[in-house]
Enzyme design. Structure first.
Site, PDB file in Angstrom:
ATOM      1  N   GLU A  21       0.871  -1.167   0.000  1.00  0.00           N
ATOM      2  CA  GLU A  21       0.000   0.000   0.000  1.00  0.00           C
ATOM      3  C   GLU A  21       0.913   1.223   0.000  1.00  0.00           C
ATOM      4  O   GLU A  21       1.785   1.333   0.862  1.00  0.00           O
ATOM      5  CB  GLU A  21      -0.876  -0.011   1.266  1.00  0.00           C
ATOM      6  CG  GLU A  21      -1.848   1.147   1.268  1.00  0.00           C
ATOM      7  CD  GLU A  21      -2.790   1.164   2.461  1.00  0.00           C
ATOM      8  OE1 GLU A  21      -2.727   0.236   3.294  1.00  0.00           O
ATOM      9  OE2 GLU A  21      -3.564   2.126   2.555  1.00  0.00           O
ATOM     10  N   ARG A  35       4.764 -12.804  10.033  1.00  0.00           N
ATOM     11  CA  ARG A  35       5.393 -11.502   9.820  1.00  0.00           C
ATOM     12  C   ARG A  35       6.781 -11.505  10.413  1.00  0.00           C
ATOM     13  O   ARG A  35       7.062 -12.241  11.356  1.00  0.00           O
ATOM     14  CB  ARG A  35       4.645 -10.402  10.583  1.00  0.00           C
ATOM     15  CG  ARG A  35       3.322 -10.047  10.108  1.00  0.00           C
ATOM     16  CD  ARG A  35       2.718  -9.013  11.054  1.00  0.00           C
ATOM     17  NE  ARG A  35       3.140  -7.664  10.700  1.00  0.00           N
ATOM     18  CZ  ARG A  35       2.577  -6.967   9.733  1.00  0.00           C
ATOM     19  NH1 ARG A  35       1.617  -7.472   9.005  1.00  0.00           N
ATOM     20  NH2 ARG A  35       2.998  -5.747   9.462  1.00  0.00           N
ATOM     21  N   LYS A  69       4.154   0.911   9.677  1.00  0.00           N
ATOM     22  CA  LYS A  69       4.349   2.108   8.841  1.00  0.00           C
ATOM     23  C   LYS A  69       3.702   3.337   9.465  1.00  0.00           C
ATOM     24  O   LYS A  69       4.240   4.434   9.381  1.00  0.00           O
ATOM     25  CB  LYS A  69       3.720   1.884   7.458  1.00  0.00           C
ATOM     26  CG  LYS A  69       4.646   1.214   6.476  1.00  0.00           C
ATOM     27  CD  LYS A  69       4.052   1.225   5.083  1.00  0.00           C
ATOM     28  CE  LYS A  69       2.936   0.213   4.970  1.00  0.00           C
ATOM     29  NZ  LYS A  69       2.432   0.041   3.600  1.00  0.00           N
TER      30      LYS A  69
HETATM   31  P1  ATP Z   1       2.543  -2.174   8.235  1.00  0.00           P
HETATM   32  O1  ATP Z   1       1.763  -3.061   9.151  1.00  0.00           O
HETATM   33  O2  ATP Z   1       3.962  -2.029   8.578  1.00  0.00           O
HETATM   34  O3  ATP Z   1       1.898  -0.864   8.011  1.00  0.00           O
HETATM   35  P2  ATP Z   1       1.314  -3.350   5.977  1.00  0.00           P
HETATM   36  O4  ATP Z   1       1.060  -4.796   6.117  1.00  0.00           O
HETATM   37  O5  ATP Z   1       0.163  -2.458   6.133  1.00  0.00           O
HETATM   38  O6  ATP Z   1       2.544  -2.959   6.872  1.00  0.00           O
HETATM   39  P3  ATP Z   1       1.504  -3.340   3.137  1.00  0.00           P
HETATM   40  O7  ATP Z   1       2.011  -2.266   2.271  1.00  0.00           O
HETATM   41  O8  ATP Z   1       0.058  -3.632   3.107  1.00  0.00           O
HETATM   42  O9  ATP Z   1       1.979  -3.012   4.605  1.00  0.00           O
HETATM   43  O10 ATP Z   1       2.344  -4.660   2.921  1.00  0.00           O
HETATM   44  C1  ATP Z   1       2.656  -5.212   1.664  1.00  0.00           C
HETATM   45  C2  ATP Z   1       2.994  -6.655   1.862  1.00  0.00           C
HETATM   46  O11 ATP Z   1       4.081  -6.786   2.766  1.00  0.00           O
HETATM   47  C3  ATP Z   1       1.826  -7.429   2.441  1.00  0.00           C
HETATM   48  O12 ATP Z   1       1.684  -8.639   1.718  1.00  0.00           O
HETATM   49  C4  ATP Z   1       2.229  -7.679   3.863  1.00  0.00           C
HETATM   50  O13 ATP Z   1       1.706  -8.891   4.311  1.00  0.00           O
HETATM   51  C5  ATP Z   1       3.759  -7.703   3.768  1.00  0.00           C
HETATM   52  N1  ATP Z   1       4.336  -7.289   5.048  1.00  0.00           N
HETATM   53  C6  ATP Z   1       4.140  -6.134   5.707  1.00  0.00           C
HETATM   54  N2  ATP Z   1       4.782  -6.115   6.885  1.00  0.00           N
HETATM   55  C7  ATP Z   1       5.434  -7.299   6.975  1.00  0.00           C
HETATM   56  C8  ATP Z   1       6.269  -7.906   7.961  1.00  0.00           C
HETATM   57  N3  ATP Z   1       6.583  -7.277   9.091  1.00  0.00           N
HETATM   58  N4  ATP Z   1       6.764  -9.129   7.698  1.00  0.00           N
HETATM   59  C9  ATP Z   1       6.469  -9.765   6.560  1.00  0.00           C
HETATM   60  N5  ATP Z   1       5.681  -9.263   5.597  1.00  0.00           N
HETATM   61  C10 ATP Z   1       5.161  -8.048   5.797  1.00  0.00           C
HETATM   62 MG    MG Z   2      -1.607  -3.404   4.699  1.00  0.00          MG
END
Ligand code: ATP
Ligand code: MG
Length: 563
Positions: free
Chosen positions: A40, A267, A277
């Site tokens: 995102e 994760r 984020k």
């Molecule tokens: P955050 O929780 O840090 O805001 P998010 O999951 O909202 O992260 P996205 O941009 O939606 O961030 O993530 C893109 C991809 O990266 C998704 O498939 C998500 O599952 C993966 N991802 C995000 N954070 C992690 C993590 N800590 N470990 C592994 N994969 C991750």
């Molecule tokens: Mg997300």
């Protein structure tokens, strides 16, 4: 070597990789493998994302498939083009590419809208006029069925009319939503008539004001997978409970036996690190750090500026692996990975962070010798370089003690040490500022017969790094430590993560003295400052004002020095 032995040496295969191998063997989806990475664009990528990237791109690469980059841009309120550019840069930096397969969930807004219309027409979606908080209350609890909305029974024609008008901007944000009609008694809360479309009047960075209704993540994600022909939709464990809805929506779309399969993994969480984020954005906005690329940030751009290499990050991800269990990994494993990588790659140089002048009283004042010093003992091909030596050198202030304890193998009155790559020197006297107690200069004599490489037999216990006082360049060195002093800063119920910010996470040292070869070091170039650690040239650096970041400290390997 026996076949069994070879098998033992093969790297273990994660459960996800095993699924992929099995699916390929069974010929599912015509033997295709196609993954996607779906960020995102509401922040910079962090090392957690690297775990997902290495899997999504890595599996496609390994099994002859493709991986799409797809921006999940369904919320115009939080998203920004700045983030899109940084995300692309960071994925490339990690070593992955997507050719021309750069997609956006917003590419499918038209198709998603049509799909929503189709669901309404099939009696599988309805417009609800209740506010979100009421809908949420009616969802009930996992052990109790939800309350059916009074609008659930409204006619298909009425829902259709309202949905079109929602998109024409006739209604206020929050006044109407479109819900899938699934099962208000389902034990899975996500199946209790989830909201699939909401009204948002903020213009979208790609589609402008074409749309007044936007799909929810759950309604965009799986369908985008389907439209792109994704075979394996790999995501983190929190999406496991969304999978029944993912599958239900795919069931409504399917026209052949192709279907994407969602598989979840744990994760990445790291000790002393915060990964969300949203919270990282707060740190940036509140100026707790200098920006997204502050070298203390767990962002990929921060790690890059700190001196991490893409290889070290990929190696770290390999080491931790993929499982179904949430865990927290030790940040020292990441530090191990960068040390291991830089040990092979980084040239050794001399830098003195807290200089103390040593005058070699029996060395001719007008003489300069070029000492030939090995660049990397781990890699002979890196050769040697010349480092100037004269009668005045700087050593580290804490490498001298007026009254040393037992087993202090560095410099002290009457003791001898080797200046690495040069001579053995003996401390004869020193000058102390009596009012401050500071040692101002140390006076030594050198033994001309002990030049390094000359075959001299003489041995001493301590070896010090040094730089020629007349040739050294001045530099600023930034020493970084963990940004938080709590192992799990974001996981403490009653405490704000801000209260765990480590006040000592950045120390700026000016007046450091470095060997002259570093004058022309380029931004992000990496070095081992002998006995001190790995350092990298900061973006702020220039020839007139060199600035180095400490990537990670060093376990003392060559000097028999006990700190
Ligand atoms: P955050 O929780 O840090 O805001 P998010 O999951 O909202 O992260 P996205 O941009 O939606 O961030 O993530 C893109 C991809 O990266 C998704 O498939 C998500 O599952 C993966 N991802 C995000 N954070 C992690 C993590 N800590 N470990 C592994 N994969 C991750
Ligand atoms: Mg997300």
């Amino acid at each position: 070597m026996s076949e069994e032995k070879k098998d033992e040496l093969k790297p273990s295969v994660s459960f996800i990789e095993q699924f992929i191998i099995d699916d390929l063997k069974e010929g599912k989806n015509n033997g295709r493998i196609h993954t996607r990475f779906p960020p995102e664009p509401n922040g910079y990528l962090h090392i957690g994302h690297a775990k997902a990237i290495c899997l999504d791109f890595g599996m496609a690469e390994k099994y002859g498939g493709k991986c799409n980059l797809r921006f999940d841009d369904t919320n115009p309120v939080k998203e920004d083009v700045e983030y899109i550019d940084s995300i692309k840069e960071d994925i490339h930096w990690l070593g992955f590419g997507w050719d021309d397969r750069e997609f956006y969930a917003s590419d499918y807004f038209g198709k998603l809208f049509e799909f929503a219309i189709a669901l309404i027409k099939r009696g599988l979606a309805y417009v609800d006029d209740q506010p979100a908080d009421v809908i949420s209350l009616q969802k009930g609890t996992p052990s109790q069925p939800g309350t059916v909305s009074p609008f659930r029974g409204r006619s298909m024609a009425e829902s259709l009319d309202l949905f079109y008008r929602m998109n024409e901007g006739e209604f206020e944000e929050g006044s109407h939503v479109l819900r899938a009609k699934i099962d208000m008694a389902s034990p899975n809360m996500h199946m209790r008539d989830p909201i699939i479309y909401r009204i948002l009047k903020t213009p979208h960075h790609r589609t402008g004001d074409t749309w007044k209704v936007y799909p929810m993540y759950d309604f965009a994600h799986g369908q985008s997978d389907y439209f792109e022909g994704i075979t394996h939709s790999l995501c983190t464990l929190e999406f496991e409970v969304h999978r029944p809805l993912y599958d239900w929506l795919i069931d409504q779309l399917m026209t052949s036996d192709y279907r994407p399969r969602q598989i979840e993994f744990n994760r990445l969480n790291l000790t002393y690190t915060m990964m969300s984020k949203r919270k990282l954005l707060e740190l940036v906005q509140e100026k707790k750090v200098s920006g997204w690329d502050d070298p203390r940030m767990p962002t990929l751009c921060g790690l890059r500026r700190r001196g991490y290499t893409p290889e070290s990050i990929r190696r770290f991800i390999d080491l931790i692996g993929y499982t179904k269990v949430e865990a927290i990994n030790d940040v020292s494993l990441l530090e191990y990975a960068i040390r291991e990588d830089l040990n092979l790659k980084a040239p050794r140089v001399f830098g003195v962070l807290d200089p103390l002048k040593v005058v070699i009283t029996n060395y001719p004042a007008d003489k300069v010798e070029e000492m030939e010093i090995i660049n990397n003992p781990e890699d002979e091909s890196k050769g040697t370089r010349k480092v100037p030596f004269c009668n005045e050198v700087y050593i580290e202030r804490d490498d001298f003690m007026e009254n040393p304890p037992h087993k202090f193998f560095r410099l002290a009155p009457g003791t001898e040490v080797r200046l690495k790559g040069a001579y053995i020197v003996k401390c004869e006297s020193f000058l102390k500022n009596e009012s401050t107690g500071m040692i101002e200069e140390v006076y030594c004599t050198y033994d001309p017969a002990t030049r390094s490489g000359s075959g001299s037999e003489k041995k001493v216990k301590g070896t010090l790094h040094w730089v020629s006082a007349r040739h050294a360049i001045d530099a600023e060195v930034r020493l970084y430590d963990r940004l938080f002093d709590h192992e799990d800063p974001a996981g403490q119920k009653d405490d704000d993560y801000r209260s765990f910010l480590n006040p000592g996470s950045l120390k700026v040292l000016s007046g450091c003295k470095l060997e002259p070869s570093l004058k022309t070091a380029k931004k992000l170039e990496k070095f081992q400052f002998q006995r001190l650690g790995y350092f990298c040239v900061d973006y702020d650096s220039s020839e007139a004002y060199p600035v180095f970041n400490r990537t990670v400290s060093l376990k003392d390997t060559w000097a028999k020095v006990n700190k």
